[in-house]
Motif scaffolding. Structure first.
Motif, mmCIF file in Angstrom:
data_model
loop_
_atom_site.group_PDB
_atom_site.id
_atom_site.type_symbol
_atom_site.label_atom_id
_atom_site.label_comp_id
_atom_site.label_asym_id
_atom_site.label_seq_id
_atom_site.Cartn_x
_atom_site.Cartn_y
_atom_site.Cartn_z
ATOM 1 N N TYR A 156 48.611 31.186 41.112
ATOM 2 C CA TYR A 156 47.271 31.701 40.835
ATOM 3 C C TYR A 156 46.294 31.340 41.954
ATOM 4 N N THR A 157 45.343 32.231 42.203
ATOM 5 C CA THR A 157 44.240 31.946 43.122
ATOM 6 C C THR A 157 42.958 31.811 42.298
ATOM 7 N N TYR B 40 54.810 32.540 39.665
ATOM 8 C CA TYR B 40 53.505 33.080 40.005
ATOM 9 C C TYR B 40 52.574 31.954 40.451
ATOM 10 N N ALA C 173 49.501 35.139 31.830
ATOM 11 C CA ALA C 173 48.332 34.573 32.502
ATOM 12 C C ALA C 173 47.344 34.018 31.478
ATOM 13 N N GLN D 244 38.635 36.404 37.646
ATOM 14 C CA GLN D 244 38.796 37.744 37.067
ATOM 15 C C GLN D 244 39.351 37.670 35.645
ATOM 16 N N LEU D 245 40.297 36.780 35.408
ATOM 17 C CA LEU D 245 40.835 36.626 34.053
ATOM 18 C C LEU D 245 39.754 36.156 33.083
ATOM 19 N N TYR E 263 44.336 29.577 48.575
ATOM 20 C CA TYR E 263 45.741 29.956 48.391
ATOM 21 C C TYR E 263 46.589 28.705 48.220
ATOM 22 N N GLY F 65 53.501 36.534 35.628
ATOM 23 C CA GLY F 65 52.419 37.230 36.310
ATOM 24 C C GLY F 65 51.769 38.290 35.449
ATOM 25 N N VAL G 24 49.604 39.868 32.215
ATOM 26 C CA VAL G 24 48.320 39.424 31.676
ATOM 27 C C VAL G 24 48.518 38.470 30.512
ATOM 28 N N SER H 225 40.234 33.377 42.740
ATOM 29 C CA SER H 225 39.713 34.719 42.499
ATOM 30 C C SER H 225 40.354 35.342 41.256
ATOM 31 N N GLU H 226 41.659 35.173 41.115
ATOM 32 C CA GLU H 226 42.352 35.723 39.942
ATOM 33 C C GLU H 226 41.909 35.019 38.658
#
Length: 196
Positions: free
Chosen positions: A83-84, A81, A122, A90-91, A22, A117, A119, A86-87
């Motif tokens: 980002y982590t 925003y 991102a 996923q992207l 985080y 934030g 898509v 994990s995100e």
């Protein structure tokens, strides 16, 4: 009786790992939140003789909950925003290497208003960060997420580090502004305290 030395050591380790997940959330703040929880639930912890692994799991849940709340509060109040890893994973897995998403998505030049934030934003951010990676890092990301090929243990480590680099690039400006705000508010507090 609670062994505070042991609990503090475990809390510090958990806090460091969660702070890495985080960006912008300080490990020290997470550690303090964990230990505050233990103090508030002292009777429960004194009555149970949790093994170290169970303590780590309990502390991780507390840490993730705290970091998530802090991250949400920051995003809500700053409209920036964060980002982590994990995100980002996923992207890469679900969108970045999907040509059909890029073909139908508006470009920055289209002048489309897109909320932070989203898509599309991102993907734009991720494309900028991905383009800044060294070739070997970009190749291992493509091997895993575009081609779906298995990775060796060395490649898995390189992938993890590459994702961390991308997260740092994505969040660099946000984290700098957070630190500047903390330094500024900290300086004000010290000045007020010094005059009191």
């Amino acid at each position: 009786m609670i062994d505070w030395t042991k609990y503090t050591k475990i809390a510090e380790g958990v806090a460091r790992r969660v702070a890495d997940e985080y960006p912008g959330i300080e490990a020290e703040d997470i550690r303090q939140e964990i230990l505050l929880h233990v103090a508030e639930k002292r009777a429960v912890y004194e009555g149970a003789n949790y093994p170290d692994g169970q303590l780590r799991n309990n502390f991780r849940k507390i840490a993730i909950s705290y970091a998530g709340r802090e991250r949400y509060t920051y995003i809500y109040h700053s409209a920036e925003y964060v980002y982590t890893s994990s995100e980002v994973r996923q992207l890469f897995e679900k969108a970045f290497f999907q040509p059909e998403l890029w073909e139908t998505a508006p470009t920055k030049e289209d002048g489309v208003s897109v909320t932070a934030g989203g898509v599309v934003v991102a993907l734009w951010d991720l494309d900028r960060a991905y383009s800044s990676l060294p070739v070997l890092d970009a190749e291992v990301i493509a091997k895993r997420y575009e081609h779906g090929e298995p990775l060796s243990s060395a490649e898995t480590m390189r992938l993890s580090r590459a994702i961390d680099k991308i997260v740092r690039v994505l969040n660099n400006g946000v984290v700098k502004r957070q630190q500047e705000m903390k330094a500024h508010s900290g300086a004000q507090r010290r000045t007020v305290g010094a005059t009191a």
